[in-house]
Write an enzyme that holds these catalytic residues in place. Structure first.
Site, PDB file in Angstrom:
ATOM      1  N   ARG A  71       0.808  -1.238   0.000  1.00  0.00           N
ATOM      2  CA  ARG A  71       0.000   0.000   0.000  1.00  0.00           C
ATOM      3  C   ARG A  71       0.834   1.277   0.000  1.00  0.00           C
ATOM      4  NH1 ARG A  71      -2.886  -3.082   3.853  1.00  0.00           N
ATOM      5  NH2 ARG A  71      -4.701  -4.081   2.868  1.00  0.00           N
TER       6      ARG A  71
ATOM      7  N   LYS B 152       2.715  11.902 -10.729  1.00  0.00           N
ATOM      8  CA  LYS B 152       1.848  11.087 -11.599  1.00  0.00           C
ATOM      9  C   LYS B 152       2.586   9.784 -11.919  1.00  0.00           C
ATOM     10  CE  LYS B 152      -0.906  14.515 -14.070  1.00  0.00           C
ATOM     11  NZ  LYS B 152      -1.241  15.056 -15.397  1.00  0.00           N
TER      12      LYS B 152
ATOM     13  N   GLU C  21       8.832  20.017 -24.194  1.00  0.00           N
ATOM     14  CA  GLU C  21       8.190  20.433 -22.933  1.00  0.00           C
ATOM     15  C   GLU C  21       8.757  21.785 -22.460  1.00  0.00           C
ATOM     16  OE1 GLU C  21       5.582  18.957 -21.598  1.00  0.00           O
ATOM     17  OE2 GLU C  21       5.644  16.928 -22.423  1.00  0.00           O
TER      18      GLU C  21
ATOM     19  N   LYS D 216       6.962  23.932 -12.357  1.00  0.00           N
ATOM     20  CA  LYS D 216       6.032  22.816 -12.160  1.00  0.00           C
ATOM     21  C   LYS D 216       5.728  22.608 -10.673  1.00  0.00           C
ATOM     22  CE  LYS D 216       4.726  18.213 -13.451  1.00  0.00           C
ATOM     23  NZ  LYS D 216       4.895  17.071 -14.338  1.00  0.00           N
TER      24      LYS D 216
ATOM     25  N   ARG E 139      -3.227  23.023 -12.668  1.00  0.00           N
ATOM     26  CA  ARG E 139      -2.309  22.021 -13.232  1.00  0.00           C
ATOM     27  C   ARG E 139      -2.635  21.713 -14.694  1.00  0.00           C
ATOM     28  NH1 ARG E 139       0.257  16.652 -10.217  1.00  0.00           N
ATOM     29  NH2 ARG E 139       1.598  16.073 -11.947  1.00  0.00           N
TER      30      ARG E 139
ATOM     31  N   HIS F 160      -0.787  20.183 -25.588  1.00  0.00           N
ATOM     32  CA  HIS F 160      -1.035  18.744 -25.495  1.00  0.00           C
ATOM     33  C   HIS F 160      -2.381  18.312 -26.087  1.00  0.00           C
ATOM     34  CE1 HIS F 160       2.485  18.765 -22.945  1.00  0.00           C
ATOM     35  NE2 HIS F 160       2.430  17.469 -22.758  1.00  0.00           N
TER      36      HIS F 160
ATOM     37  N   HIS G 107      -1.422  15.555 -28.368  1.00  0.00           N
ATOM     38  CA  HIS G 107      -1.821  14.181 -28.027  1.00  0.00           C
ATOM     39  C   HIS G 107      -2.677  13.557 -29.116  1.00  0.00           C
ATOM     40  CE1 HIS G 107      -1.280  13.926 -23.393  1.00  0.00           C
ATOM     41  NE2 HIS G 107      -0.349  13.259 -24.031  1.00  0.00           N
TER      42      HIS G 107
ATOM     43  N   HIS H  47       7.134  12.206 -28.020  1.00  0.00           N
ATOM     44  CA  HIS H  47       6.084  12.967 -27.336  1.00  0.00           C
ATOM     45  C   HIS H  47       6.351  14.479 -27.407  1.00  0.00           C
ATOM     46  CE1 HIS H  47       3.138  14.203 -24.420  1.00  0.00           C
ATOM     47  NE2 HIS H  47       4.090  14.781 -23.707  1.00  0.00           N
TER      48      HIS H  47
END
Ligand code: ADP
Ligand code: ZN
Length: 348
Positions: A112, A134, A176, A215, A229, A236, A240, A251
């Site tokens: 966990r 993330k 980026e 960030k 955020r 993107h 994307h 990317h």
């Protein structure tokens, strides 16, 4: 070397700059540790890994996005179990975005949740994916379908790893970085100033710190991406969508394509001053070169964008002026029509 405290109460600290990697060895020794890396990084940095991690149990993931999957996640968790890691143990994820994403998720799931230290080795992972918590694996052809928000306790972003990156990987990270230039006036100024030497390693080291700071400021205010955020998604929406359709470039290159088109729409619709929009688009061209001509087939994915709140309405982050941006919502048909007009402008 500088430190950025992301979250004082949950203790999440990013150490950035030359020498950051040297801080790791004592941490490895101080606790029961586990190393996750990928086959390329293991080959390139074997000596350094042995020096720092000694005989720490280790899983070497074959390099490549196709390994960011559930089966590999299971193997990593089994290896962690075999290494008899405890709740108090720590996983070190040394590699690019793939290792960071799957490693972060393994740390979140094992018993966990155990401590996680991210050591990003690509420009993209340092400026973007290793910060903010993330984590994910891909599933059924969908990128990052299964994941969790799980903050690493520590991030060590050392620019020494840039020396072995292929040009294409640096270009990917620059995608980026140009996005951050569209969000942050100071980063914009620095990137414009270095437009002719963007691949210079000392520039990349400096700008990496600025991007991580930006960030971290955003994530501190909106960890779960309910508001601010979303701005980190500039470029993107279209990027994307085209990435899903085309799957040939990196990317970061798709982010640049998205930046160019979304800036063009912002300019045409009067959200963004012409001179500023042109200079952002010039930056995009300086990194990407030719801008691909998009057609309707390339855009379908924009309907599934996670920023959309209403079916049939596309949301994207438009630059407005230096350091200022806005979320723009357009009905899908109008969005497509605008992209097609922008595509025509490239051709003539
Ligand atoms: P990302 O670009 O999202 O960080 P990956 O984790 O797939 O994605 O990394 C891209 C590629 O670069 C992988 O093949 C990885 O093994 C390789 N790589 C990672 N770090 C380095 C490095 N410092 N030098 C050279 N290659 C690297
Ligand atoms: Zn991105």
């Amino acid at each position: 070397m500088k430190e950025i405290v992301l979250n004082a109460s949950q203790k999440s600290v990013i150490t950035c700059g030359e020498g950051a990697f040297e801080k790791i060895a004592p941490l490895v020794k101080a606790q029961k540790s586990f190393l996750l890396t990928d086959s390329n990084v293991f080959e390139l940095y074997g000596g350094l890994i042995r020096q720092t991690f000694g005989n720490t149990p280790c899983y070497v993931l074959p390099a490549g996005e196709e390994n960011k999957n559930f089966a590999r996640l299971g193997e990593i968790l089994s290896a962690m179990g075999e290494a008899e890691l405890l709740r108090t143990s720590c996983l070190f994820a040394l590699g690019g975005g793939v290792v960071g994403d799957i490693g972060g998720l393994a740390a979140a799931l094992y018993m966990r949740g155990i401590k996680c230290v991210q050591i990003p080795t690509t420009l993209l992972a340092q400026v973007d994916s290793s910060v903010g918590g993330k984590t994910a694996v891909d599933m059924g052809g969908i990128k990052n379908l299964v994941g969790a928000f799980y903050q690493p306790e520590l991030v060590f972003a050392d620019p020494m790893f840039f020396k072995t990156l292929p040009v294409r990987e640096i270009k990917c990270g620059l995608g980026e970085i140009v996005k951050y230039a569209g969000l942050d006036a100071e980063i914009y100024r620095e990137v414009v100033k270095h437009k002719d030497n963007l691949y210079d390693l000392s520039f990349l080291a400096e700008i990496t710190y600025a991007c991580i700071s930006h960030k971290a400021n955003v994530v501190r205010k909106d960890e779960r991406e309910t508001g601010l955020r979303k701005s980190l998604n500039m470029g993107h929406t279209t990027g994307h969508a085209y990435e899903l359709y085309d799957k040939k470039m990196s990317h970061g290159e798709y982010v640049l394509v998205g930046m160019w088109y979304e800036t063009e729409i912002a300019k045409r619709k009067g959200f963004c001053k012409e001179e500023y929009a042109n200079s952002l688009q010039e930056l995009v061209r300086a990194v990407l070169g030719k801008i691909p001509v998009l057609d309707e087939a390339c855009l379908k994915g924009a309907l599934m964008d996670k920023k959309n709140e209403k079916a049939g309405v596309v949301t994207f982050v438009a630059p407005v002026s230096k350091g200022i941006f806005d979320l723009v919502k357009l009905p899908y048909e109008e969005y497509v029509a605008e992209i097609l007009k922008a595509a025509e402008a490239i051709q003539c």
